[in-house]
Design a protein around this motif. Sequence first.
Motif, short mmCIF file in Angstrom:
data_model
loop_
_atom_site.label_atom_id
_atom_site.label_comp_id
_atom_site.label_asym_id
_atom_site.label_seq_id
_atom_site.Cartn_x
_atom_site.Cartn_y
_atom_site.Cartn_z
N GLY A 162 -71.84 -28.38 -104.56
CA GLY A 162 -70.50 -27.89 -104.26
C GLY A 162 -70.39 -27.26 -102.88
N ASN A 163 -71.41 -26.53 -102.45
CA ASN A 163 -71.38 -25.90 -101.13
C ASN A 163 -71.50 -26.91 -100.01
OD1 ASN A 163 -71.15 -23.35 -102.29
ND2 ASN A 163 -73.35 -23.01 -102.33
N LEU A 164 -72.40 -27.86 -100.15
CA LEU A 164 -72.64 -28.83 -99.08
C LEU A 164 -71.64 -29.98 -99.10
CD1 LEU A 164 -76.54 -28.99 -99.11
CD2 LEU A 164 -75.09 -27.92 -97.42
N LYS A 165 -70.93 -30.17 -100.21
CA LYS A 165 -69.96 -31.26 -100.28
C LYS A 165 -68.85 -31.07 -99.27
CE LYS A 165 -68.71 -32.71 -104.39
NZ LYS A 165 -67.99 -32.80 -105.68
N THR A 166 -68.49 -29.81 -98.97
CA THR A 166 -67.40 -29.54 -98.03
C THR A 166 -67.74 -29.99 -96.61
OG1 THR A 166 -68.27 -27.30 -97.67
CG2 THR A 166 -66.61 -27.58 -99.38
N LEU A 167 -69.00 -30.20 -96.33
CA LEU A 167 -69.41 -30.64 -94.99
C LEU A 167 -69.35 -32.16 -94.84
CD1 LEU A 167 -72.53 -28.33 -94.45
CD2 LEU A 167 -70.12 -27.86 -93.98
N LEU A 168 -69.10 -32.87 -95.91
CA LEU A 168 -69.07 -34.33 -95.89
C LEU A 168 -67.64 -34.83 -95.74
CD1 LEU A 168 -71.57 -35.00 -98.83
CD2 LEU A 168 -72.08 -34.88 -96.38
N PRO A 169 -67.46 -36.05 -95.22
CA PRO A 169 -66.12 -36.65 -95.16
C PRO A 169 -65.53 -36.81 -96.56
CG PRO A 169 -67.67 -37.87 -93.79
CD PRO A 169 -68.48 -36.90 -94.60
N VAL A 170 -64.19 -36.91 -96.61
CA VAL A 170 -63.50 -36.98 -97.90
C VAL A 170 -63.94 -38.21 -98.67
CG1 VAL A 170 -61.25 -37.13 -99.02
CG2 VAL A 170 -61.54 -35.74 -96.95
N ASN A 171 -64.10 -39.34 -98.00
CA ASN A 171 -64.48 -40.57 -98.71
C ASN A 171 -65.91 -40.49 -99.25
OD1 ASN A 171 -65.52 -40.55 -96.12
ND2 ASN A 171 -65.57 -42.77 -95.95
N VAL A 172 -66.76 -39.66 -98.60
CA VAL A 172 -68.14 -39.52 -99.07
C VAL A 172 -68.23 -38.47 -100.18
CG1 VAL A 172 -70.52 -39.00 -98.35
CG2 VAL A 172 -68.98 -40.20 -96.80
N GLN A 173 -67.34 -37.48 -100.16
CA GLN A 173 -67.38 -36.43 -101.18
C GLN A 173 -67.21 -37.00 -102.58
OE1 GLN A 173 -64.56 -33.34 -100.33
NE2 GLN A 173 -65.39 -32.88 -98.31
N ASN A 174 -66.40 -38.04 -102.71
CA ASN A 174 -66.18 -38.65 -104.03
C ASN A 174 -67.35 -39.50 -104.48
OD1 ASN A 174 -63.59 -37.52 -103.99
ND2 ASN A 174 -62.75 -39.29 -102.92
N GLN A 175 -68.31 -39.74 -103.58
CA GLN A 175 -69.45 -40.59 -103.91
C GLN A 175 -70.77 -39.83 -103.94
OE1 GLN A 175 -69.39 -43.67 -100.94
NE2 GLN A 175 -67.38 -44.43 -101.55
N VAL A 176 -70.69 -38.49 -103.94
CA VAL A 176 -71.92 -37.70 -103.91
C VAL A 176 -72.77 -37.97 -105.13
CG1 VAL A 176 -72.82 -35.35 -104.00
CG2 VAL A 176 -70.96 -35.90 -102.45
N SER A 177 -72.14 -38.07 -106.30
CA SER A 177 -72.90 -38.33 -107.53
C SER A 177 -73.62 -39.66 -107.47
CB SER A 177 -71.96 -38.30 -108.74
OG SER A 177 -70.93 -39.25 -108.58
N GLU A 178 -73.07 -40.63 -106.76
CA GLU A 178 -73.73 -41.93 -106.61
C GLU A 178 -74.82 -41.88 -105.55
OE1 GLU A 178 -70.70 -44.71 -105.75
OE2 GLU A 178 -69.58 -44.38 -107.61
N LEU A 179 -74.60 -41.06 -104.53
CA LEU A 179 -75.60 -40.96 -103.46
C LEU A 179 -76.83 -40.19 -103.89
CD1 LEU A 179 -73.19 -40.20 -100.48
CD2 LEU A 179 -74.29 -42.38 -101.01
N LEU A 180 -76.69 -39.33 -104.93
CA LEU A 180 -77.83 -38.55 -105.43
C LEU A 180 -78.28 -39.19 -106.74
CD1 LEU A 180 -76.54 -34.94 -104.81
CD2 LEU A 180 -78.14 -36.24 -103.42
#
Length: 423
Positions: A162-180
């Motif tokens: 949650g803390n580091l998600k704000t540093l990512l682009p909006v289109n990448v924030q929705n894919q964090v669960s897939e990237l991890l």
Amino acid sequence: MCPPAWPSQECISQSAVKTKFEQHTIRAKQIIDTVKQIMDSINIVAAEKRVFSLEEREDHLDRLEFVRSQLTFLSEDCKRKIKMVTEEVEVKVSAAMTDEICRLSVLVDEFRGDFHSSPSVVKFYKNDLHKHIEDGLGRNLADRCSSAVLAALQTAQLQMIGNLKTLLPVNVQNQVSELLPYHKFDLSYDLNCDKICADFQENIEFQFSLGWTSLVSRFLGPKNARQALLGLADPTSQFLRPFPVTPTTASVPAHGQENVAQEEMMISLVTGLASLTSRTSVGVVVVGGVIFRAVGWRLIAVALSLYSLLYMYERLTWTTKAKERTFKRQFVDYATEKLQMVVSFTSANCSHQVSQEMSSTFARLCQQVDITEKNLEEQISKLNKKIELLESTQNRSKLLRNKATWLENELDVFTKQYLQPSR
């Protein structure tokens, strides 16, 4: 028409020039006007795009600075969180393992196996018991710790995301669960009971509870009893051994001096008695006579009968089951001492596993942030090149418009000089 004062030849020449160049001059002025309009429109569009690119570059620079500063701050925060969680895990596992070691006797009593006093059977029995204890302790520790550790781990990971998600682009924030990539975390305790208890040596020989060895061990303790029994085996060594020197007050506390003195006195008394009774049978006769005169032969007979009955009872009840119980009791004492020595190591190992898992999640998040930084730097570099190109386009359009204006002025001069009649 030429003026009347002009000669006819000049009039004819002027008419020819006008006829030949007038239309070309008019067409050239039209082309020049069109070029000026085009250059003006190019300059305006380039200026607008340049301003927009400058604003976009400023936004990207601010975003890049924000990402870098926040990443530094959040990195320190995540490190503190990882340290805090790992310390909690270490304390929890240490406390749980200490409690389970205290209940080790229950776990050993639950073990069922084919026991026999032969060395080959005892060896296999030990191996099965080691596996039973390792599985049982691991299962009990997992029941007490794994769920809480996993919950704390997942909570910490979600906070990091949650803390580091704000540093990512909006289109990448929705894919964090897939990237991890998700994988189930299992806490491994790795007790290695077979190695810890490899040096265990059982003693399942019959020992009478009122026998000489048992009595000495009961009063003096195992270590002092061993020393006293060695003196019994070699009585002459008691006279060759120098009398122990009492430590001075400066080196040993008063309470320690008293304990040491008592132990030395008991050892000397027992070994001295053993030496006396082993050197000659006269001592036995003398002691027996004194006792006989003091209590009488009936009481001595009753005491010997009870002593013999107790011996026979214990000897008859020394079955395989009794040997197994003795073996388990000795093993519990030995394993408890050894396992207590590895509590800190096991708890540190568990906390290290949690630290690695959290650090891995943090590293993958940082990798995504690094990709974001790289993309921002590339976009800023492209915008710099675009701004340079637009500035060059503006300068070029201004230069061409100035040339068109100069050419227009030249055409005006030519028109006035050659195409318009003199007044």
